[in-house]
Write a protein that holds these residues in place. Sequence first.
Motif, PDB file in Angstrom:
ATOM      1  N   ILE A 550       0.658  -1.305  -0.065  1.00 55.65           N
ATOM      2  CA  ILE A 550      -0.218  -0.074   0.142  1.00 55.65           C
ATOM      3  C   ILE A 550       0.917   1.201  -0.140  1.00 55.65           C
ATOM      4  O   ILE A 550       0.551   2.370  -0.678  1.00 55.65           O
ATOM      5  N   PHE A 551       2.048   1.203   0.812  1.00 52.22           N
ATOM      6  CA  PHE A 551       2.875   2.528   0.762  1.00 52.22           C
ATOM      7  C   PHE A 551       3.363   2.583  -0.618  1.00 52.22           C
ATOM      8  O   PHE A 551       3.536   3.810  -1.040  1.00 52.22           O
ATOM      9  N   GLU A 552       3.702   1.642  -1.348  1.00 49.76           N
ATOM     10  CA  GLU A 552       4.508   1.930  -2.683  1.00 49.76           C
ATOM     11  C   GLU A 552       3.218   2.331  -3.693  1.00 49.76           C
ATOM     12  O   GLU A 552       3.531   3.326  -4.634  1.00 49.76           O
ATOM     13  N   ARG A 553       1.835   1.747  -3.442  1.00 50.80           N
ATOM     14  CA  ARG A 553       1.135   2.126  -4.490  1.00 50.80           C
ATOM     15  C   ARG A 553       0.571   3.564  -4.165  1.00 50.80           C
ATOM     16  O   ARG A 553       0.465   4.523  -5.284  1.00 50.80           O
ATOM     17  N   VAL A 554       0.635   4.140  -2.793  1.00 54.04           N
ATOM     18  CA  VAL A 554       0.427   5.511  -2.727  1.00 54.04           C
ATOM     19  C   VAL A 554       1.593   6.395  -3.373  1.00 54.04           C
ATOM     20  O   VAL A 554       1.284   7.685  -3.883  1.00 54.04           O
ATOM     21  N   ILE A 555       2.865   6.035  -3.304  1.00 53.19           N
ATOM     22  CA  ILE A 555       3.861   6.744  -3.681  1.00 53.19           C
ATOM     23  C   ILE A 555       3.633   6.972  -5.254  1.00 53.19           C
ATOM     24  O   ILE A 555       3.885   7.818  -5.941  1.00 53.19           O
ATOM     25  N   ALA A 556       3.164   5.975  -6.004  1.00 55.56           N
ATOM     26  CA  ALA A 556       2.850   5.746  -7.384  1.00 55.56           C
ATOM     27  C   ALA A 556       1.522   6.660  -7.990  1.00 55.56           C
ATOM     28  O   ALA A 556       1.260   6.858  -8.922  1.00 55.56           O
ATOM     29  N   ILE A 557       0.991   7.190  -6.804  1.00 57.19           N
ATOM     30  CA  ILE A 557      -0.230   8.051  -7.210  1.00 57.19           C
ATOM     31  C   ILE A 557       0.322   9.050  -8.345  1.00 57.19           C
ATOM     32  O   ILE A 557      -0.654   9.453  -9.313  1.00 57.19           O
ATOM     33  N   LYS A 558       1.328   9.671  -8.140  1.00 57.49           N
ATOM     34  CA  LYS A 558       1.496  10.856  -9.094  1.00 57.49           C
ATOM     35  C   LYS A 558       1.802  10.484 -10.447  1.00 57.49           C
ATOM     36  O   LYS A 558       1.690  11.285 -11.293  1.00 57.49           O
ATOM     37  N   TYR A 559       2.108   9.270 -10.846  1.00 53.38           N
ATOM     38  CA  TYR A 559       2.198   8.644 -12.057  1.00 53.38           C
ATOM     39  C   TYR A 559       0.786   8.117 -12.612  1.00 53.38           C
ATOM     40  O   TYR A 559       0.548   8.171 -13.643  1.00 53.38           O
ATOM     41  N   ASP A 560       0.038   7.313 -11.542  1.00 55.34           N
ATOM     42  CA  ASP A 560      -0.945   6.526 -11.905  1.00 55.34           C
ATOM     43  C   ASP A 560      -2.243   7.305 -12.191  1.00 55.34           C
ATOM     44  O   ASP A 560      -3.102   7.115 -12.955  1.00 55.34           O
ATOM     45  N   VAL A 561      -2.468   8.595 -11.317  1.00 52.45           N
ATOM     46  CA  VAL A 561      -3.622   9.363 -11.644  1.00 52.45           C
ATOM     47  C   VAL A 561      -3.498  10.582 -12.438  1.00 52.45           C
ATOM     48  O   VAL A 561      -2.508  11.432 -12.062  1.00 52.45           O
ATOM     49  N   ALA A 562      -3.922  10.386 -13.691  1.00 59.14           N
ATOM     50  CA  ALA A 562      -3.531  11.740 -14.409  1.00 59.14           C
ATOM     51  C   ALA A 562      -4.353  12.935 -13.948  1.00 59.14           C
ATOM     52  O   ALA A 562      -5.226  12.871 -13.317  1.00 59.14           O
ATOM     53  N   ASN A 563      -3.805  14.157 -14.497  1.00 58.27           N
ATOM     54  CA  ASN A 563      -4.228  15.273 -13.899  1.00 58.27           C
ATOM     55  C   ASN A 563      -5.588  15.719 -14.090  1.00 58.27           C
ATOM     56  O   ASN A 563      -6.402  16.281 -13.556  1.00 58.27           O
ATOM     57  N   LYS A 564      -6.206  14.997 -15.063  1.00 55.33           N
ATOM     58  CA  LYS A 564      -7.876  15.195 -15.595  1.00 55.33           C
ATOM     59  C   LYS A 564      -8.716  13.928 -14.902  1.00 55.33           C
ATOM     60  O   LYS A 564      -9.787  13.697 -15.274  1.00 55.33           O
ATOM     61  N   GLU A 565      -8.045  13.033 -14.354  1.00 52.68           N
ATOM     62  CA  GLU A 565      -8.720  11.982 -13.832  1.00 52.68           C
ATOM     63  C   GLU A 565      -8.859  11.998 -11.938  1.00 52.68           C
ATOM     64  O   GLU A 565      -8.532  11.008 -11.487  1.00 52.68           O
ATOM     65  N   LEU A 566      -9.157  13.067 -11.426  1.00 52.26           N
ATOM     66  CA  LEU A 566      -9.119  13.222 -10.298  1.00 52.26           C
ATOM     67  C   LEU A 566     -10.159  12.453  -9.400  1.00 52.26           C
ATOM     68  O   LEU A 566     -10.068  12.164  -8.101  1.00 52.26           O
ATOM     69  N   ASP A 567     -11.186  11.859 -10.138  1.00 48.16           N
ATOM     70  CA  ASP A 567     -11.967  11.083  -9.526  1.00 48.16           C
ATOM     71  C   ASP A 567     -11.463   9.872  -9.003  1.00 48.16           C
ATOM     72  O   ASP A 567     -11.997   9.065  -8.396  1.00 48.16           O
ATOM     73  N   LYS A 568     -10.342   9.419  -9.525  1.00 50.72           N
ATOM     74  CA  LYS A 568      -9.693   8.094  -9.460  1.00 50.72           C
ATOM     75  C   LYS A 568      -9.251   7.995  -7.723  1.00 50.72           C
ATOM     76  O   LYS A 568      -8.857   6.893  -7.214  1.00 50.72           O
ATOM     77  N   PHE A 569      -8.835   9.279  -7.236  1.00 54.04           N
ATOM     78  CA  PHE A 569      -8.571   9.368  -5.779  1.00 54.04           C
ATOM     79  C   PHE A 569      -9.380   8.565  -4.726  1.00 54.04           C
ATOM     80  O   PHE A 569      -9.039   8.049  -3.701  1.00 54.04           O
ATOM     81  N   GLY A 570     -10.769   8.598  -5.161  1.00 49.87           N
ATOM     82  CA  GLY A 570     -11.651   7.745  -4.471  1.00 49.87           C
ATOM     83  C   GLY A 570     -11.368   6.218  -4.186  1.00 49.87           C
ATOM     84  O   GLY A 570     -11.482   5.602  -3.419  1.00 49.87           O
ATOM     85  N   LYS A 571     -10.750   5.697  -5.211  1.00 53.21           N
ATOM     86  CA  LYS A 571     -10.245   4.339  -5.320  1.00 53.21           C
ATOM     87  C   LYS A 571      -9.037   3.980  -4.546  1.00 53.21           C
ATOM     88  O   LYS A 571      -9.243   3.007  -3.935  1.00 53.21           O
ATOM     89  N   TYR A 572      -8.137   4.948  -4.447  1.00 54.54           N
ATOM     90  CA  TYR A 572      -7.159   4.817  -3.388  1.00 54.54           C
ATOM     91  C   TYR A 572      -7.387   4.906  -2.024  1.00 54.54           C
ATOM     92  O   TYR A 572      -7.004   4.103  -1.073  1.00 54.54           O
ATOM     93  N   HIS A 573      -8.526   5.776  -1.654  1.00 59.75           N
ATOM     94  CA  HIS A 573      -8.998   5.720  -0.333  1.00 59.75           C
ATOM     95  C   HIS A 573      -9.643   4.460   0.002  1.00 59.75           C
ATOM     96  O   HIS A 573      -9.631   3.932   1.156  1.00 59.75           O
ATOM     97  N   GLN A 574     -10.377   3.805  -1.076  1.00 58.18           N
ATOM     98  CA  GLN A 574     -10.813   2.602  -0.885  1.00 58.18           C
ATOM     99  C   GLN A 574      -9.889   1.408  -0.812  1.00 58.18           C
ATOM    100  O   GLN A 574     -10.209   0.501   0.289  1.00 58.18           O
ATOM    101  N   ARG A 575      -9.039   1.492  -1.513  1.00 60.22           N
ATOM    102  CA  ARG A 575      -7.765   0.709  -1.378  1.00 60.22           C
ATOM    103  C   ARG A 575      -7.037   0.608   0.179  1.00 60.22           C
ATOM    104  O   ARG A 575      -6.745  -0.382   0.695  1.00 60.22           O
TER     105      ARG A 575
END
Length: 588
Positions: A550-575
């Motif tokens: 989980i720590f590595e997945r959160v670090i990778a947010i900066k690459y995995d979530v595009a600037n126009k796909e901010l709704d994906k942050f909800g999935k990270y909270h679920q994770r």
Amino acid sequence: MSVSGKIYGVNGPIVTLKGDQGFQMSEMVYVGGSRLVGEVIGLSKSQTTVQVFEETTGLRPGELVEGAGKAISVTLAPGIITNIFDGIERPLQLIGERCGAFIPRGVNVDLLDKQRKWDAKITVKPGDTIRGGTVIAEVQETPAILHKVMAPPGLEGEAVQVVFDGAYTVEEPLVTVRTWTGEEQQICMAQQWPIRIPRPIHRRFAADHLLVTGQRILDTLFPIAKGGTAAIPGGFGTGKTMTQHQLAKWSDADIIIYIGCGERGNEMTNVLEEFSQLVDPKSGNLLMDRTVLIANTSNMPVAAREASIYTGLTLAEYYRDMGYHVAIMADSTSRWAEALRELSGRLEEMPAEEGFPAYLASRLSAFYERAGYVENLNGTDGSVTIIGAVSPQGGDFSEPVTQNTKRFVRCFLALDKSLAYARHYPAINWLTSYTEYLTDLEGWYAAHAGADFISCRNEFLNILTTESRLNEIVKLIGSDVLPDDQKLVLEIARVIRLGFLQQNAFHAEDTFVPIEKQLLMMKAILYLYEKSKELIEMGMPMALLKEEDIFERVIAIKYDVANKELDKFGKYHQRIDRFYQKMIELNA
């Protein structure tokens, strides 16, 4: 009638004339048979002192020095944007076409193209009252910049004659004004302004608008305000120029003025080539459509290096008066201070600390004082933001230029050699850097980012500060002896450093990050910290938590979530919630 005198002595860029020849202080002069450009910097009954902005090799006593009858000035008119100038506003591209790769001494070229016709839309009519700053015409200078031709400061009267819309050169009169004293004065596109005198304004505003840069460590931890001042000190190879490039490309300033002051020729060439190819992310056109470059390399005369800073400032103030927000990148003020030191030595002035002149502090303060968010004479709002790079010898921040700069800037972005060598960019040290604009910008953050932005930012800094303190213990006795709650702080600080502070300028999604995404990234990291802290308090060992990714997945947010796909942050909270639930089940 021009004043003239004869050279009595030559000492590098300093030329002396015997007696008082009738020159004025700060008057521009032409020196010798080659008519080298110079400036009067000292007057007494027994001696006149001139600094020459060109190489003085070959000058002899007895040669003529002729006054121009005006202070050293720049020409302000359409044609400035996209151009590349030397330290006294001579166009290098035109000189290169005529004279080759090197600037010959005494070269005489027009500072701006006097033959080109510009399509002007006249904005005043006969009978209108004209005052300093009044916009009399508009010219589309580049696809990005609408140039507003203004009446020069100090002029006041009534427009008695106005031309029609059409194509005109910068020297053709557009409006004839009858002043209140009865004199008639013609206004054209071109005007002159002395570089050492700030252009007048109506009033100053508080620095309460953020200069959005898209660089997380700046926008979040150490923000710069529009009309503010910032210094970027750092040793060789720490990324001063690269940081300024990112600010020039991504900041929300309307116009960028990049001053290469005393930099190496190959580095300056690299800057010129890169800026000519960069695409402006705002418009899709070339970045040069809103950029002015002033190139003054280390092999050019030191007097011109000293003047280049003021040339860039005056150009910035001119566009500020049109209502634009201008950002100046000065690279670097250390080279400018070294030019002051050399000139001071030639003048046989009493040296202060490390040989710098005693007036170093006052010159630096006068330079940074010309920044500001202001109301112009014509009622528009504009700003000049100054971001100066400082190159302390050996990376020693205790040297005079860095220490005096800290007194006059409100944002200090200290570059760290160890971070740069570890490939952590931007290599801004979060422990030694600071900003004084945070209080001023609280309202802006609340309106544009969210009411909890500042609290998240403060929590980040608190974690990073705690990590620094814990690292001192780890160096002495190792990390194994730390309790799990402190091990968690170290792990979350690592997530902050790698996932938030470190930024990849060459990654499409990471090179620029909007404020909204920065806040969501902070919230995701702090949510992980909150849930992990709860697990630690339940007795869960930190070693078990780290077995999950989980720590590595959160670090990778900066690459995995595009600037126009901010709704994906909800999935990270679920994770993070699933990770939390899984750990509870294991503990049970």
